[in-house]
Motif scaffolding. Structure first.
Motif, mmCIF file in Angstrom:
data_model
loop_
_atom_site.group_PDB
_atom_site.id
_atom_site.type_symbol
_atom_site.label_atom_id
_atom_site.label_comp_id
_atom_site.label_asym_id
_atom_site.label_seq_id
_atom_site.Cartn_x
_atom_site.Cartn_y
_atom_site.Cartn_z
ATOM 1 N N ALA A 226 0.831 -1.205 0.000
ATOM 2 C CA ALA A 226 0.000 0.000 0.000
ATOM 3 C C ALA A 226 0.865 1.255 0.000
ATOM 4 N N VAL A 227 2.026 1.189 0.657
ATOM 5 C CA VAL A 227 2.968 2.320 0.652
ATOM 6 C C VAL A 227 3.455 2.564 -0.770
ATOM 7 N N PHE A 228 3.838 1.482 -1.469
ATOM 8 C CA PHE A 228 4.326 1.606 -2.846
ATOM 9 C C PHE A 228 3.263 2.224 -3.751
ATOM 10 N N ARG A 229 2.046 1.737 -3.624
ATOM 11 C CA ARG A 229 0.971 2.235 -4.482
ATOM 12 C C ARG A 229 0.669 3.707 -4.214
ATOM 13 N N SER A 230 0.653 4.089 -2.930
ATOM 14 C CA SER A 230 0.355 5.485 -2.601
ATOM 15 C C SER A 230 1.478 6.404 -3.063
ATOM 16 N N PHE A 231 2.711 5.909 -3.023
ATOM 17 C CA PHE A 231 3.843 6.701 -3.503
ATOM 18 C C PHE A 231 3.734 6.940 -5.009
ATOM 19 N N ILE A 232 3.460 5.885 -5.762
ATOM 20 C CA ILE A 232 3.332 6.018 -7.223
ATOM 21 C C ILE A 232 2.186 6.957 -7.573
ATOM 22 N N HIS A 233 1.084 6.840 -6.838
ATOM 23 C CA HIS A 233 -0.065 7.711 -7.072
ATOM 24 C C HIS A 233 0.318 9.168 -6.834
ATOM 25 N N ALA A 234 1.041 9.447 -5.737
ATOM 26 C CA ALA A 234 1.447 10.815 -5.421
ATOM 27 C C ALA A 234 2.467 11.330 -6.429
ATOM 28 N N HIS A 235 3.382 10.465 -6.827
ATOM 29 C CA HIS A 235 4.417 10.845 -7.794
ATOM 30 C C HIS A 235 3.775 11.224 -9.128
ATOM 31 N N TRP B 63 6.659 -0.386 -12.860
ATOM 32 C CA TRP B 63 6.840 1.037 -12.580
ATOM 33 C C TRP B 63 8.203 1.296 -11.950
ATOM 34 N N PHE B 64 8.575 0.487 -10.946
ATOM 35 C CA PHE B 64 9.860 0.675 -10.284
ATOM 36 C C PHE B 64 11.030 0.366 -11.228
ATOM 37 N N THR B 65 10.830 -0.586 -12.146
ATOM 38 C CA THR B 65 11.862 -0.886 -13.137
ATOM 39 C C THR B 65 12.076 0.303 -14.069
ATOM 40 N N SER B 66 10.984 0.998 -14.388
ATOM 41 C CA SER B 66 11.057 2.150 -15.288
ATOM 42 C C SER B 66 11.523 3.422 -14.565
ATOM 43 N N ASN B 67 11.421 3.430 -13.233
ATOM 44 C CA ASN B 67 11.778 4.622 -12.452
ATOM 45 C C ASN B 67 12.702 4.242 -11.292
ATOM 46 N N PRO B 68 13.852 3.663 -11.576
ATOM 47 C CA PRO B 68 14.726 3.129 -10.528
ATOM 48 C C PRO B 68 15.284 4.173 -9.561
#
Length: 245
Positions: A91-100, A129-134
């Motif tokens: 959930a932390v990862f998802r909320s971070f991507i959403h905010a980013h 997503w993390f692979t594309s935005n390391p």
């Protein structure tokens, strides 16, 4: 495990023999009273202590070397904890991507004080997503308290949507340093933080996403720190209890 179940049964069967029960949170007290009704007349909450460490200028420079970005001038979200299921890091990862995605001008980063994202925490969407935005995610382990202190002080917020905690130290450690806290009502967190924290629902990703966005959109990312019981306060409470017993 078989031995674990045996040990838990032994503890449960022995609990009613205690002369007094000291619980570290209201949640634990309520669960104890439900499990052992007789404990209601001889139990109370004694919160554990949370200490404040003051970092130095040199320690802030040391952190810049570890992170490969300047924490004093970079917007970042922070999570402190393991990859255990109850930490709810997905959930932390998802909320971070959403905010980013919603706030591109902030050039937001995510700092994990704990292991790198684990296979079981990532679905295909997160992994891609993390692979594309390391460069957006940084994982740090075995940090000394003084370096962790800097992270708490300069993070835009601590995101801590745990399903359950025994006590829940990271939100408390963040709060005594004035770091905004996005978390859940578990352990002693809501007991001690009250209205300081923004509370979210663990099963509701939208709730967590909105909590993060609302915190990031506040003009000032730092709020007034709050006073919490110290280790010395905790020792005094236990000493008084021992004397009463």
């Amino acid at each position: 495990s078989k031995s674990g179940r045996r040990l838990q049964n032994w503890i449960a069967d022995s609990l009613h023999h205690a002369d007094y029960y000291a619980c570290d949170s209201r949640q634990t007290l309520e669960e104890l009273n439900e499990l052992i009704p007789l404990s209601k007349e001889k139990s109370s909450v004694l919160h554990l202590g949370t200490e404040l460490y003051s970092s130095t200028t040199s320690e802030k420079k040391d952190l810049s070397k570890i992170l490969h970005f300047d924490p004093l001038t970079t917007n970042f979200l922070l999570h402190v904890g393991s990859a255990a299921w109850y930490k709810n890091r997905k959930a932390v990862f998802r909320s971070f991507i959403h905010a980013h995605t919603c706030l591109p001008d902030q050039n937001l980063k995510l700092v994990l004080v704990g292991p790198e994202p684990q296979k079981e925490e990532l679905d295909d969407q997160l992994k891609n997503w993390f692979t594309s935005n390391p460069s957006t995610i940084h994982s740090l382990q075995n940090l000394p308290e003084n370096i962790l202190d800097v992270l708490y002080k300069y993070a835009q917020a601590l995101v801590f949507p745990s399903f359950i905690e025994g006590f829940g130290w990271p939100p408390l450690e963040a709060a005594v340093r004035g770091c905004p806290v996005i978390t859940t009502r578990t352990g002693a967190i809501s007991d001690l933080l009250g209205n300081y924290a923004k509370y979210v629902e663990t099963e509701n990703q939208q709730s967590i996403d909105q909590g993060v966005l609302q915190t990031l959109q506040v003009a000032s990312s730092t709020q007034r720190a709050i006073a919490l019981p110290s280790h010395e306060d905790c020792r005094h409470q236990y000493f008084d209890l021992y004397e009463q017993m």
